[in-house]
Scaffold this motif. Structure first.
Motif, PDB file in Angstrom:
ATOM      1  N   ALA A  71      11.168   6.080  -9.811  1.00 32.55           N
ATOM      2  CA  ALA A  71      11.293   6.594  -8.700  1.00 32.55           C
ATOM      3  C   ALA A  71      12.738   6.023  -8.827  1.00 32.55           C
ATOM      4  O   ALA A  71      13.882   6.181  -8.017  1.00 32.55           O
ATOM      5  CB  ALA A  71      10.566   7.198  -8.354  1.00 32.55           C
ATOM      6  N   ALA A  72      12.553   4.408  -8.480  1.00 31.63           N
ATOM      7  CA  ALA A  72      13.640   3.902  -7.130  1.00 31.63           C
ATOM      8  C   ALA A  72      14.538   4.062  -7.985  1.00 31.63           C
ATOM      9  O   ALA A  72      15.821   2.561  -7.855  1.00 31.63           O
ATOM     10  CB  ALA A  72      12.693   2.935  -6.554  1.00 31.63           C
ATOM     11  N   GLY A  73      14.935   3.379  -9.878  1.00 32.24           N
ATOM     12  CA  GLY A  73      15.701   3.800 -10.487  1.00 32.24           C
ATOM     13  C   GLY A  73      15.181   2.079 -11.639  1.00 32.24           C
ATOM     14  O   GLY A  73      16.173   1.541 -12.721  1.00 32.24           O
ATOM     15  N   PHE A  74      14.007   1.813 -11.814  1.00 34.10           N
ATOM     16  CA  PHE A  74      13.448   0.529 -12.555  1.00 34.10           C
ATOM     17  C   PHE A  74      13.406   1.380 -14.138  1.00 34.10           C
ATOM     18  O   PHE A  74      12.937   2.269 -13.604  1.00 34.10           O
ATOM     19  CB  PHE A  74      12.617  -0.418 -11.949  1.00 34.10           C
ATOM     20  N   VAL A  75      13.338   0.233 -14.951  1.00 35.50           N
ATOM     21  CA  VAL A  75      13.417   0.714 -16.144  1.00 35.50           C
ATOM     22  C   VAL A  75      12.285  -0.415 -16.633  1.00 35.50           C
ATOM     23  O   VAL A  75      12.643  -0.988 -16.462  1.00 35.50           O
ATOM     24  CB  VAL A  75      14.178   0.644 -17.362  1.00 35.50           C
ATOM     25  N   PRO A  76      10.878   0.003 -16.763  1.00 33.64           N
ATOM     26  CA  PRO A  76       9.776  -0.235 -17.533  1.00 33.64           C
ATOM     27  C   PRO A  76      10.236  -1.064 -19.275  1.00 33.64           C
ATOM     28  O   PRO A  76      10.719  -0.552 -20.125  1.00 33.64           O
ATOM     29  CB  PRO A  76       8.876   0.588 -17.734  1.00 33.64           C
ATOM     30  N   GLU A  77       9.707  -2.063 -18.933  1.00 29.85           N
ATOM     31  CA  GLU A  77       9.523  -3.259 -20.587  1.00 29.85           C
ATOM     32  C   GLU A  77       8.921  -3.212 -21.344  1.00 29.85           C
ATOM     33  O   GLU A  77       7.744  -2.240 -20.312  1.00 29.85           O
ATOM     34  CB  GLU A  77      10.672  -4.194 -20.534  1.00 29.85           C
ATOM     35  N   PRO A  78       8.673  -2.779 -22.289  1.00 38.96           N
ATOM     36  CA  PRO A  78       7.043  -2.710 -23.302  1.00 38.96           C
ATOM     37  C   PRO A  78       5.897  -3.337 -22.411  1.00 38.96           C
ATOM     38  O   PRO A  78       6.016  -4.942 -22.197  1.00 38.96           O
ATOM     39  CB  PRO A  78       7.929  -3.571 -24.613  1.00 38.96           C
ATOM     40  N   PRO A  79       4.710  -3.464 -22.743  1.00 36.45           N
ATOM     41  CA  PRO A  79       4.042  -3.961 -21.765  1.00 36.45           C
ATOM     42  C   PRO A  79       3.486  -5.129 -22.328  1.00 36.45           C
ATOM     43  O   PRO A  79       3.579  -4.933 -23.453  1.00 36.45           O
ATOM     44  CB  PRO A  79       2.715  -2.695 -21.315  1.00 36.45           C
ATOM     45  N   GLU A  80       2.717  -5.887 -21.957  1.00 39.00           N
ATOM     46  CA  GLU A  80       2.258  -7.781 -22.260  1.00 39.00           C
ATOM     47  C   GLU A  80       0.798  -7.486 -21.795  1.00 39.00           C
ATOM     48  O   GLU A  80       0.519  -7.302 -20.603  1.00 39.00           O
ATOM     49  CB  GLU A  80       3.391  -8.661 -21.509  1.00 39.00           C
ATOM     50  N   THR A  81      -0.010  -8.225 -22.876  1.00 40.97           N
ATOM     51  CA  THR A  81      -1.186  -8.354 -22.354  1.00 40.97           C
ATOM     52  C   THR A  81      -1.119  -9.437 -21.934  1.00 40.97           C
ATOM     53  O   THR A  81      -0.719 -10.948 -22.251  1.00 40.97           O
ATOM     54  CB  THR A  81      -1.795  -8.636 -23.572  1.00 40.97           C
ATOM     55  N   LEU A  82      -1.847 -10.077 -20.569  1.00 38.15           N
ATOM     56  CA  LEU A  82      -1.791 -11.367 -19.860  1.00 38.15           C
ATOM     57  C   LEU A  82      -2.929 -12.030 -20.112  1.00 38.15           C
ATOM     58  O   LEU A  82      -4.114 -11.420 -19.813  1.00 38.15           O
ATOM     59  CB  LEU A  82      -2.117 -11.387 -18.014  1.00 38.15           C
ATOM     60  N   MET A  83      -3.081 -12.652 -20.507  1.00 35.77           N
ATOM     61  CA  MET A  83      -4.318 -13.823 -21.716  1.00 35.77           C
ATOM     62  C   MET A  83      -4.030 -14.907 -20.966  1.00 35.77           C
ATOM     63  O   MET A  83      -3.436 -15.877 -20.476  1.00 35.77           O
ATOM     64  CB  MET A  83      -4.028 -13.634 -22.956  1.00 35.77           C
ATOM     65  N   VAL A  84      -5.569 -15.872 -21.540  1.00 32.86           N
ATOM     66  CA  VAL A  84      -5.769 -16.977 -20.698  1.00 32.86           C
ATOM     67  C   VAL A  84      -6.831 -17.890 -21.730  1.00 32.86           C
ATOM     68  O   VAL A  84      -7.805 -17.088 -22.875  1.00 32.86           O
ATOM     69  CB  VAL A  84      -6.611 -16.991 -19.318  1.00 32.86           C
ATOM     70  N   GLY A  85      -6.440 -19.283 -21.523  1.00 31.11           N
ATOM     71  CA  GLY A  85      -7.373 -19.633 -22.775  1.00 31.11           C
ATOM     72  C   GLY A  85      -7.968 -20.720 -21.841  1.00 31.11           C
ATOM     73  O   GLY A  85      -7.476 -21.382 -21.293  1.00 31.11           O
ATOM     74  N   ASP A 133       1.261  -0.975  -0.150  1.00 34.59           N
ATOM     75  CA  ASP A 133       0.706  -0.566   0.320  1.00 34.59           C
ATOM     76  C   ASP A 133       1.108   1.047  -0.068  1.00 34.59           C
ATOM     77  O   ASP A 133       2.192   1.113   0.127  1.00 34.59           O
ATOM     78  CB  ASP A 133      -1.189   0.040   1.481  1.00 34.59           C
ATOM     79  N   GLU A 134       0.040   2.740   0.147  1.00 34.16           N
ATOM     80  CA  GLU A 134       1.103   3.536   0.473  1.00 34.16           C
ATOM     81  C   GLU A 134       1.570   3.624   1.297  1.00 34.16           C
ATOM     82  O   GLU A 134       3.107   4.484   0.930  1.00 34.16           O
ATOM     83  CB  GLU A 134      -0.063   5.457   0.268  1.00 34.16           C
ATOM     84  N   GLU A 135       1.647   3.103   2.548  1.00 35.28           N
ATOM     85  CA  GLU A 135       2.567   3.285   3.108  1.00 35.28           C
ATOM     86  C   GLU A 135       3.891   1.959   3.496  1.00 35.28           C
ATOM     87  O   GLU A 135       5.068   2.413   3.887  1.00 35.28           O
ATOM     88  CB  GLU A 135       1.856   2.869   4.531  1.00 35.28           C
ATOM     89  N   THR A 136       4.127   1.109   2.724  1.00 33.94           N
ATOM     90  CA  THR A 136       4.529   0.094   2.929  1.00 33.94           C
ATOM     91  C   THR A 136       5.607  -0.023   1.276  1.00 33.94           C
ATOM     92  O   THR A 136       6.731  -0.455   1.605  1.00 33.94           O
ATOM     93  CB  THR A 136       4.297  -0.941   3.331  1.00 33.94           C
ATOM     94  N   ALA A 137       5.310   0.802   0.571  1.00 35.72           N
ATOM     95  CA  ALA A 137       5.494  -0.177  -0.821  1.00 35.72           C
ATOM     96  C   ALA A 137       7.231   0.709  -1.013  1.00 35.72           C
ATOM     97  O   ALA A 137       7.872  -0.039  -1.469  1.00 35.72           O
ATOM     98  CB  ALA A 137       4.881   0.968  -1.920  1.00 35.72           C
ATOM     99  N   ASP A 138       7.176   2.279  -0.575  1.00 38.08           N
ATOM    100  CA  ASP A 138       8.993   2.577  -0.429  1.00 38.08           C
ATOM    101  C   ASP A 138       9.783   1.488  -0.214  1.00 38.08           C
ATOM    102  O   ASP A 138      10.729   1.395  -0.063  1.00 38.08           O
ATOM    103  CB  ASP A 138       8.804   3.863  -1.493  1.00 38.08           C
TER     104      ASP A 138
END
Length: 269
Positions: A97-111, A55-60
């Motif tokens: 903000a902590a230095g992580f760099v996002p890679e391209p998003p992926e779609t979570l799919m199920v069949g 949550d907002e208090e524990t994430a960082d």
């Protein structure tokens, strides 16, 4: 699947595959620390965060704790696998903000396996399937990955060899061959006690795309899953794969983004 069913399946996926994650190799360790489930592994294995309940208090504080943990282990990088429904809502911004760099998003799919196992599995003309059981087969897969994705994947190679050696019942890998040339490859990963098998690494070299090989490999793995009594197939789909999977009957459970932390290099002038 309608929205209500997809949400129920997603909740089950979160509980079985993410929160109750199992190691993906004999040397890997999965542990729950605070509100985070992480995997750590020596050598070339995958290190990262699989699930979190923050949550907002524990994430960082938890983000800082994971950075410290993996840095102290000497890991050159690790991944925080973020899903759009994870809390808090601004977790992605906090990771950046902590230095992580996002890679391209992926779609979570199920069949549903029961439906996908009915897809035709007749190979296109000139194509045969080779089941991967040894190092030679893994090297064929790596040739496909280099041609399909344009990158070498030593970590995947090491992980495949480890699982084939130590836990062959948890993986099914296959290469599509045009004569002696590997042109497409994919794998399926299974874990005892879960309702999901994951489809990973599906790729075809450019000159062989558009001939139904990707569809063939999905159908092949669906039939294996049906034989094992697994009800669902899950995919983190790229933008290229998503429309194919939707046509085959996969539904969208959300979006996932890999956030990568990389150890800072030495200072330079």
């Amino acid at each position: 699947m309608d929205l209500d069913e997809l949400l129920k399946v997603r909740a089950r996926y979160d509980a079985e595959v993410r929160e109750d994650a199992q190691p993906d190799g004999g040397d890997a360790l999965v542990e729950r620390v605070g509100g985070v489930v992480r995997q750590s592994v020596p050598g070339l294995g995958w290190n990262g965060v699989l699930w979190s309940d923050l949550d907002e208090e524990t994430a960082d504080a938890q983000i800082a704790a994971q950075v410290s943990f993996f840095a102290e282990r000497g890991c050159p990088d690790f991944e925080w696998k973020l899903y759009e429904h994870d809390r808090p809502a601004d977790l992605g911004a906090r990771l950046r903000a902590a230095g992580f760099v996002p890679e391209p998003p992926e779609t979570l799919m199920v069949g549903r396996v029961a439906e996908l196992a009915q897809l035709p599995v007749e190979p296109p003309e000139g194509i045969t399937l080779r089941v991967v059981t040894d190092e030679a087969g893994v090297d064929l897969m790596m040739r496909v990955h280099a041609g399909a994705f344009g990158t070498e994947r030593p970590r995947i190679r090491e992980a495949l060899l480890s699982r084939l050696r130590d836990e062959p019942e948890t993986i099914a890998a296959v290469v599509a061959m045009a004569g002696d040339t590997p042109v497409s490859a994919a794998r399926m990963e299974m874990r005892p006690g879960t309702a999901f098998a994951g489809l990973w690494g599906g790729g075809t070299v450019p000159q062989w795309r558009g001939r139904g090989i990707y569809r063939l490999l999905v159908a092949h793995r669906a039939r294996l899953a049906a034989e094992l009594g697994i009800p669902y197939l899950q995919v983190d789909a790229s933008d290229d794969s998503r429309p194919i999977l939707e046509r085959l009957g996969f539904g969208v459970m959300g979006v996932t983004v890999p956030y990568i932390w990389t150890r800072p290099g030495p200072d330079t002038d």
